[in-house]
Design an enzyme around this catalytic site. Structure first.
Site, mmCIF file in Angstrom:
data_model
loop_
_atom_site.group_PDB
_atom_site.id
_atom_site.type_symbol
_atom_site.label_atom_id
_atom_site.label_comp_id
_atom_site.label_asym_id
_atom_site.label_seq_id
_atom_site.Cartn_x
_atom_site.Cartn_y
_atom_site.Cartn_z
ATOM 1 C CG ASP A 204 -1.873 1.105 1.323
ATOM 2 O OD1 ASP A 204 -1.743 1.968 2.221
ATOM 3 O OD2 ASP A 204 -2.770 1.130 0.466
ATOM 4 C CD GLU A 246 -2.636 2.332 -3.123
ATOM 5 O OE1 GLU A 246 -1.908 2.462 -2.122
ATOM 6 O OE2 GLU A 246 -3.761 2.849 -3.228
#
Lengths: 546, 421
Positions: A204, A246
């Site tokens: 993330d 990401e």
């Protein structure tokens, strides 16, 4: 039964993103869990997907639906135990399904013991695990990501009387990756789960790991040092794992995250996604062609992750202001649907429940370069609830049948983590797995077929991409090719019947065979190849020399 | 014999490729290499600034230029798409070029534009003049008349210096006002916008319209004025005609204009014979140009020099065309050596009688138009002399007086219309 690992398996995989919290609840407490998820593995195997990507399942105060982690080495009790997780992992592997989990590297919850220790005193050994400042004007000008809720990237800590840096919510302090101890600990976290058997991580918020004065604090060179460190450790200890980045950036800014094949194996292609929706509404291939022609070549062992929707808002960060306004006007007329420079709606409502458009978009997803990622529920056309707050409206419980709580949970409906979708159009009585399994031509069965056809040829997962440029701009046509095999893909982006003449002179003599029905089409000659397509229809032709 | 198709095959293929558009901007050219690039660039700027979300196409119908005009248009369009650092816009843009040899006058080229617009299902069509440069805002204003005000025809209104455009102000405008009972400032439509609905009507009607009628854009105005179409006018400021281009002689131009106006009025008489008075047309008016007035291009006295001789030479022809009182007035006006008067009532009667004579075909129609030219020149000369040094406002009032004069003669026109040749 376990299958031998295939190098680069992620390049051929179809990914399925799901939220354990809302997938299946086995103990009727209103929250999904690993035992419940395990009971649905056959469904996922039969869908045809290859790899499950789980949203965070760590202990968390859930102020950001689990992305605010309070313990990297455990499972949240609401989802089950570590044993439950291991059992799920084994069962998934036994069905040939791989599993990747979240790795939230950029920040922790402010409830994490690390932060609790760090803030307790300026002399605490963990103080330097986070980013502190006496003033809030350091790193001035850095953009705020959660615009709707956060006025600043700095938050005042009343305990230690300093500001701490947070690129996301103020309760998610950023870790300090200039501290080698942080890097080492993050590797320890990775190793813990990899040793248990997970097949990789979706990492993330990677662009934000490092801060430097006078910069945007995104995509800094030092960030790649961190990532190379982690990847190096991974390669040293494990084979055939995947790191999926990401990084919501322009394609040329994502490229460095692949390194020379020594950073991420995969990265999401964020800018492509809104442009698929734009092209559909404009009835014009231009947005898709432009962004893919701008996409740089990546190392051979690497792969883009492409998607239509995910657990977040449909992000409009990587578009121009003009494009953003257009998307808002066309797809989010209700301002409640807009959040943080994005649109918090699921696929089906975005496309007005139009089966033809849903099929076309999934056809694009499965035929454009990259590994496709399906957001759970989109395979049956689930709806959303934009009034649920934050992005929870696209994370509602999976709709398994038309019965009690759609078969998700036996709990009282009021106890559910998020309310069921219950309106007459997308409600669970109308849209559910059981009903669609009984209907031969349901969206679910169509998706199964689509995935099957995609996986019948590696040309889709690993082949090259060559756009054709017919005069009819409403038709997006391209050739995927790999090792002598060629597939012609033709998409009608318009809601009206279209005729298109394709210049296929270079393929003269080949015979197009439509891949779903195996119909044989006329041989390609020297003249432009005329095709007609119904509204939103698409063709996949295998081109054969007969 | 069936008329050949307006749309050649190559244009049809391009139209199929484009599909539907919301806004079609059309340009007919012939040897316009020096101006067409600027026009294309203005169109592109208009699209990017004012209509970035619309499906738009620029269609250039070229009459077979030998100076590379179509390439100039294409390059100017493409350069606009490739400007470094400038976002290229949401949509694919289209610049369609079709070379249709023998189309060298605007009226005929416009037929092709309107037919293409009909096939493209264009909601709005803007037709530009390759001899003039209209700013992007002006193009947008024309289109807005259709898109925003629901008009079927949007005609321009120019800020004209005193003495400019006499063929329009002294002949075409008052005739159209008296006939159709509508105060259309620029009936010849040098540039205009129209709805797809009007384009479809014109495309069908043009098949039956005669060649004389199609010489200018007046036939489009006539279609709109005759039918149930909404008209709108749009102030565009001064008309920016590019200098240096070869122009037609006055005789050629006069024949073309008068021929098309008379033919158009004749063809649509059923629509206007029963109308009386006149109504303004919705939209903005330019207002007089109160700036310093340039000297008129022509010397009024020079235009009057041959008045008496011309009338004398044409007396027998004029006796066939004009009513006795009109002829008498003309003879009296021209009898005074150096006479500089051609009063409004006399000129209005002259126009009325010429129109009815054209309808009744008292002689070959081209001769009728030719016979009017010297009288027009005399009237122009007298007008210029009478308004030398006048403000633009005063000239505008004079134009209004002439229009009212001709309006009052409507019953005379109607009565003579029905008389046998």
């Amino acid at each position: 039964m376990s299958t031998p690992p295939v190098p680069g398996w992620y390049k051929d995989a179809v990914f399925y993103q799901l939220h354990v919290k809302t997938f299946c609840d086995s103990d009727n407490d209103g929250v999904g869990d690993f035992r419940g998820l395990t009971t649905k593995l056959d469904y996922l195997r039969d869908l045809g997907v290859d790899c499950l990507w789980l949203l965070p399942t760590f202990p968390s105060p859930f102020r950001d639906d689990g992305y605010d982690i309070a313990d990297y080495y455990a499972i949240h009790p609401g989802y089950g135990t570590l044993e439950d997780f291991r059992a799920f992992l084994d069962a998934a592997h036994a069905r040939g399904l791989k599993v990747i989990t979240e790795l939230v590297t950029n920040h922790t919850s402010d409830r994490h013991p690390w932060f609790q220790e760090a803030r307790s005193s300026r002399d605490n050994p963990r103080r330097d695990w986070y980013v502190w400042s006496d003033t809030d004007d350091k790193y001035d000008g850095v953009r705020i990501i959660f615009l709707d809720t956060e006025p600043s990237n700095w938050a005042w800590d009343p305990v230690s009387k300093q500001y701490y840096w947070h690129r996301f919510f103020s309760h998610q302090p950023d870790l300090n990756y200039d501290n080698p101890a942080v890097r080492e600990e993050m590797w320890n976290v990775m190793k813990y789960w990899l040793d248990m058997g997970v097949d990789g991580f979706r990492v993330d918020a990677v662009p934000y790991l490092i801060e430097r004065e006078g910069t945007s604090c995104e995509n800094l060179p030092e960030t790649h040092d961190v990532l190379k460190f982690l990847r190096g450790k991974l390669d040293e200890h494990f084979d055939n794992k995947v790191l999926l980045a990401e990084a919501n950036q322009w394609p040329e800014d994502v490229r460095p995250y692949f390194g020379d094949g020594d950073e991420f194996h995969m990265a999401f292609h964020f800018p492509l996604m809104p442009r698929m929706f734009m092209a559909l509404r404009l009835e014009d291939r231009k947005p898709i062609v432009e962004i893919l022609e701008r996409t740089p070549v990546i190392p051979d062992a690497c792969q883009w992750g492409i998607f239509l929707r995910n657990h977040d808002e449909l992000t409009l960060e990587m578009v121009t202001a003009e494009e953003r306004d257009y998307m808002y006007d066309e797809y989010a007329r209700d301002p409640v649907a807009r959040l943080n420079l994005g649109i918090r709606r699921r696929l089906a409502p975005l496309l007005d429940g139009d089966r033809r458009r849903i099929e076309l978009m999934n056809g694009l997803l499965m035929s454009l370069p990259g590994s496709p990622i399906i957001h759970y529920g989109d395979e049956i056309g689930m709806g959303d609830n934009i009034y649920l707050g934050d992005r929870n409206g696209v994370r509602t419980p999976m709709q398994w049948n038309g019965g009690w709580n759609a078969g998700f949970s036996g709990a009282d409906p009021e106890r559910l983590a998020f309310a069921m979708i219950s309106n007459a159009v997308y409600g669970y009585q109308a849209v559910n797995v059981a009903a669609q399994e009984r209907t031969e031509h349901s969206l679910l069965n169509w998706m199964r077929r689509l995935i099957r056809v995609r996986k019948s040829s590696r040309v889709f997962s690993r082949g090259s991409l060559q756009f054709l440029s017919p005069k009819n701009h409403r038709v997006l046509a391209y050739i995927r090719a790999l090792d002598g095999e060629q597939v012609l893909v033709v998409n009608n982006l318009a809601g009206s019947v279209q005729a298109v003449e394709l210049d296929l002179k270079a393929l003269q003599g080949l015979v197009p065979i439509e891949m779903f029905g195996h119909s044989v089409f006329p041989r390609i000659g020297e003249w432009p190849y005329l095709l007609t397509l119904g509204p939103y229809h698409f063709y996949w032709f295998r081109l054969r020399r007969v | 014999m069936a008329e050949p198709s307006l749309i050649p095959d190559d244009l049809l293929r391009q139209i199929i490729g484009v599909g539907q558009v919301d806004l079609l901007i059309g340009l007919t050219t012939y040897q316009h290499a020096t101006t067409a690039g600027d026009v294309a660039a203005a169109v592109r700027a208009c699209w990017r600034t004012h209509f970035p979300r619309l499906r738009t196409a620029l269609l250039n119908v070229d009459g077979g230029s030998s100076d590379g005009t179509p390439l100039v248009v294409q390059h100017a369009w493409d350069d606009g798409t490739r400007t470094a650092g400038v976002p290229s816009g949401l949509r694919t843009t289209h610049c369609i070029t079709s070379v249709v040899p023998e189309i060298t006058d605007p009226g005929r080229g416009t037929r092709v534009l309107l037919a293409a617009g009909d096939l493209l299902q264009a909601g709005t069509i803007v037709v530009l003049d390759a001899d003039a440069l209209l700013a992007p805002g002006g193009i947008a204003a024309l289109a807005a008349g259709v898109r925003d005000h629901g008009a079927d025809l949007v005609a321009p209104v120019y800020t004209r210096p005193a003495g400019d455009g006499l063929l329009v102000t002294q002949l075409v405008r008052p005739l159209v006002r008296a006939a159709f009972a509508r105060r259309l400032q620029e009936p010849l439509l040098p540039e205009f916008a129209c709805s797809g609905r009007l384009a479809a009507q014109c495309t069908q009607a043009a098949w039956t319209a005669n060649a004389a009628e199609r010489g200018t854009h007046f036939w489009i105005a006539a279609q709109a004025l005759s039918g149930a179409f909404a008209l709108h006018q749009c102030a565009l400021g001064p008309r920016n005609v590019v200098a240096g281009r070869a122009r037609q002689s006055l005789q050629e131009l006069f024949g073309l204009v008068v021929g098309s106006v008379f033919a158009g009025l004749d063809a649509h008489s059923d629509a206007w014979l029963g109308r009386s008075g006149s109504e303004p047309i919705a939209g903005s008016t330019a207002g007089p140009d109160e700036g310093p007035q340039a000297e008129p291009p022509s010397d009024g006295s020079r235009l009057l020099q041959s008045f008496a001789q011309d009338v004398a030479n044409l007396t027998e022809i004029l006796r066939t065309i004009l009513g006795p009182d009109t002829l008498a007035g003309l003879l009296a006006a021209s009898a005074e050596p150096g006479s500089a008067e051609f009063p409004d009532p006399l000129w209005a009667a002259t126009l009325a009688d010429f129109l009815t004579a054209y309808h009744r075909a008292v002689m070959r129609r081209t001769h009728i138009a030719q016979a009017l030219l010297p009288l027009y020149m005399a009237r122009s000369g007298a007008f210029l002399l009478a308004h030398r040094g006048s403000t633009a406002g005063a000239v505008e009032e004079a134009d209004e007086t002439l229009g009212a004069c001709l309006e009052e003669l409507k019953p005379r026109i109607v009565e003579r219309w029905a008389q046998p040749a």
